[in-house]
Write an enzyme that holds these catalytic residues in place. Sequence first.
Site, PDB file in Angstrom:
ATOM      1  N   ASP A  13      -6.609 -66.260 -93.458  1.00  0.00           N
ATOM      2  CA  ASP A  13      -6.904 -65.856 -92.082  1.00  0.00           C
ATOM      3  C   ASP A  13      -7.998 -64.801 -92.104  1.00  0.00           C
ATOM      4  O   ASP A  13      -8.199 -64.101 -93.108  1.00  0.00           O
ATOM      5  CB  ASP A  13      -5.646 -65.342 -91.377  1.00  0.00           C
ATOM      6  CG  ASP A  13      -5.158 -64.020 -91.937  1.00  0.00           C
ATOM      7  OD1 ASP A  13      -4.939 -63.957 -93.170  1.00  0.00           O
ATOM      8  OD2 ASP A  13      -5.004 -63.057 -91.163  1.00  0.00           O
ATOM      9  N   HIS A  42     -14.965 -57.201 -91.762  1.00  0.00           N
ATOM     10  CA  HIS A  42     -14.498 -56.867 -90.411  1.00  0.00           C
ATOM     11  C   HIS A  42     -15.639 -56.574 -89.445  1.00  0.00           C
ATOM     12  O   HIS A  42     -15.384 -56.287 -88.271  1.00  0.00           O
ATOM     13  CB  HIS A  42     -13.532 -55.674 -90.425  1.00  0.00           C
ATOM     14  CG  HIS A  42     -12.233 -55.934 -91.096  1.00  0.00           C
ATOM     15  ND1 HIS A  42     -11.111 -55.176 -90.860  1.00  0.00           N
ATOM     16  CD2 HIS A  42     -11.850 -56.867 -92.000  1.00  0.00           C
ATOM     17  CE1 HIS A  42     -10.096 -55.630 -91.592  1.00  0.00           C
ATOM     18  NE2 HIS A  42     -10.536 -56.664 -92.301  1.00  0.00           N
ATOM     19  N   ASP A  54     -13.643 -61.522 -97.339  1.00  0.00           N
ATOM     20  CA  ASP A  54     -12.302 -61.083 -96.935  1.00  0.00           C
ATOM     21  C   ASP A  54     -11.599 -62.179 -96.143  1.00  0.00           C
ATOM     22  O   ASP A  54     -11.674 -62.201 -94.928  1.00  0.00           O
ATOM     23  CB  ASP A  54     -12.437 -59.806 -96.106  1.00  0.00           C
ATOM     24  CG  ASP A  54     -11.106 -59.226 -95.678  1.00  0.00           C
ATOM     25  OD1 ASP A  54     -10.102 -59.488 -96.364  1.00  0.00           O
ATOM     26  OD2 ASP A  54     -11.067 -58.529 -94.655  1.00  0.00           O
ATOM     27  N   GLU A 102      -2.509 -61.981 -92.648  1.00  0.00           N
ATOM     28  CA  GLU A 102      -2.718 -60.639 -93.197  1.00  0.00           C
ATOM     29  C   GLU A 102      -3.504 -59.762 -92.235  1.00  0.00           C
ATOM     30  O   GLU A 102      -3.181 -58.576 -92.049  1.00  0.00           O
ATOM     31  CB  GLU A 102      -3.449 -60.738 -94.539  1.00  0.00           C
ATOM     32  CG  GLU A 102      -3.479 -59.430 -95.332  1.00  0.00           C
ATOM     33  CD  GLU A 102      -4.590 -58.487 -94.934  1.00  0.00           C
ATOM     34  OE1 GLU A 102      -4.470 -57.273 -95.204  1.00  0.00           O
ATOM     35  OE2 GLU A 102      -5.588 -58.936 -94.326  1.00  0.00           O
ATOM     36  N   GLU A 103      -4.532 -60.333 -91.615  1.00  0.00           N
ATOM     37  CA  GLU A 103      -5.389 -59.534 -90.738  1.00  0.00           C
ATOM     38  C   GLU A 103      -4.682 -59.097 -89.469  1.00  0.00           C
ATOM     39  O   GLU A 103      -5.088 -58.119 -88.827  1.00  0.00           O
ATOM     40  CB  GLU A 103      -6.666 -60.315 -90.385  1.00  0.00           C
ATOM     41  CG  GLU A 103      -7.551 -60.680 -91.568  1.00  0.00           C
ATOM     42  CD  GLU A 103      -8.242 -59.488 -92.203  1.00  0.00           C
ATOM     43  OE1 GLU A 103      -7.939 -58.333 -91.813  1.00  0.00           O
ATOM     44  OE2 GLU A 103      -9.072 -59.694 -93.096  1.00  0.00           O
TER      45      GLU A 103
END
Length: 454
Positions: free
Chosen positions: A92, A423, A123, A156-157
């Site tokens: 994710d 991000h 990421d 996770e995010e």
Amino acid sequence: MTANPIAETVASLMPRAQVELSELVAFRSVADTAQFPKSECEAAAAWVADALRTEGFTDVAVLDTPDGTQSVYGLLPGPEGAPTVLLYAHYDVQPPLDEDAWLSPPFELTERDGRWYGRGAADCKGGLIMHLLALRALKANGGVPVTVKVIAEGSEEQGTGGLERYAEAHPELLTADTIVIGDAGNFRVGVPTVTATLRGMALLRVRIDTLEGNLHSGQFGGAAPDALAALIRVLDSLHAEDGSTTVDGLAADARWDGLAYPEADFRTDARVLDGVALTGGGGVADRLWARPSVTVLGIDAPPVVGATPSVQASAGALVSLRVPPGQDSSEAAALLTAHINKHTPWGARVSVEQTGQGEAFLADTSSPAYASMAEAMSVAYPGETMQIAGEGGSIPLCNTLAVLYPEAEILLIGLSEPEARIHAVNESVSPEELERLSVAEAHFLVNYARSKAV
């Protein structure tokens, strides 16, 4: 120079890795169904499951976790008596933010200036590819010397804890002698790094109400209590004049004993504008890795475009608190909640809801697994010595695994070095780092198997 068959194999596999990462990045796998369809995450999970089956994994399963997302599990049996290594990554990703600000489409892997750009490239979809490259290199050079478990998380995010709760309910699933979390990053490109600490986190949603409804600012402004002004005062109370975090009762003066982070390097990495001071006191590493920090992630208030001359009846904010090892995240969240209540002015009604939490993590860097990784990284990065750093972010699963499997050694490596801009818009991965870390992970598995056989 002595030939390194593993490195040569990984180098030959890099074109395939680029194609596979392109396929993975194409999935808009943001685990937030308010913004993106759930089918995108499900398709990404299916891709991971197929990839594991192709590599000979057995017991491959797409797990429905309690938060409504999916994690992918697979087992690759090793030689009899060999240790078990769990490899972790997540598929994710964060939302792309302002897609118009990307120089290339966020969900289309694009090569530019020696890097591969796309949301999740570093990421952490790149982490999945790293694991696959290491295993393929070993299979091409005598076989994988350990039993391997892979777990690829789907939330996770979002910090919703789906995999943590699933692991707690099925503790036998992820048992391992050592765990490699592929979701960290080198201190910078070319500097092999393991991450030994992670800050924990707590997410709080704050709402302030002062009126039954909005009022005309000309008719009532000056006496009517403005909820937005009250919220601003509360949020301002969370930082001292120099920007240091100031939550009543929460210690914020610890020191980091390890790799230094020069201020000039940090200013460059963080792209701080000329003339703008950094916040807080002490060393940069102290502030990032050893102390708590508060960040206002968003505010519910009228946007400038379309705003009316009104005194606001209600306002809200999402506040993130990061806490270093040694501070309990539940206690820290309680202190922050009490602080917000205490500092809300004018008797305004305030509510605080905790929406996320994760504990801090501290690794034992004296364990045999770290010695095996140091040797492996010296091979993958000739002339370099493995560095030990902290990470200001959180990976809640780490602490869950440490509690469930206290004898397991946990290492954090990955592709999220500063240039990756995770991000943010224009996230990217260095293919050279992907190649070298894949070589390092392969050698680590060999070294670790040898250390356990002695």
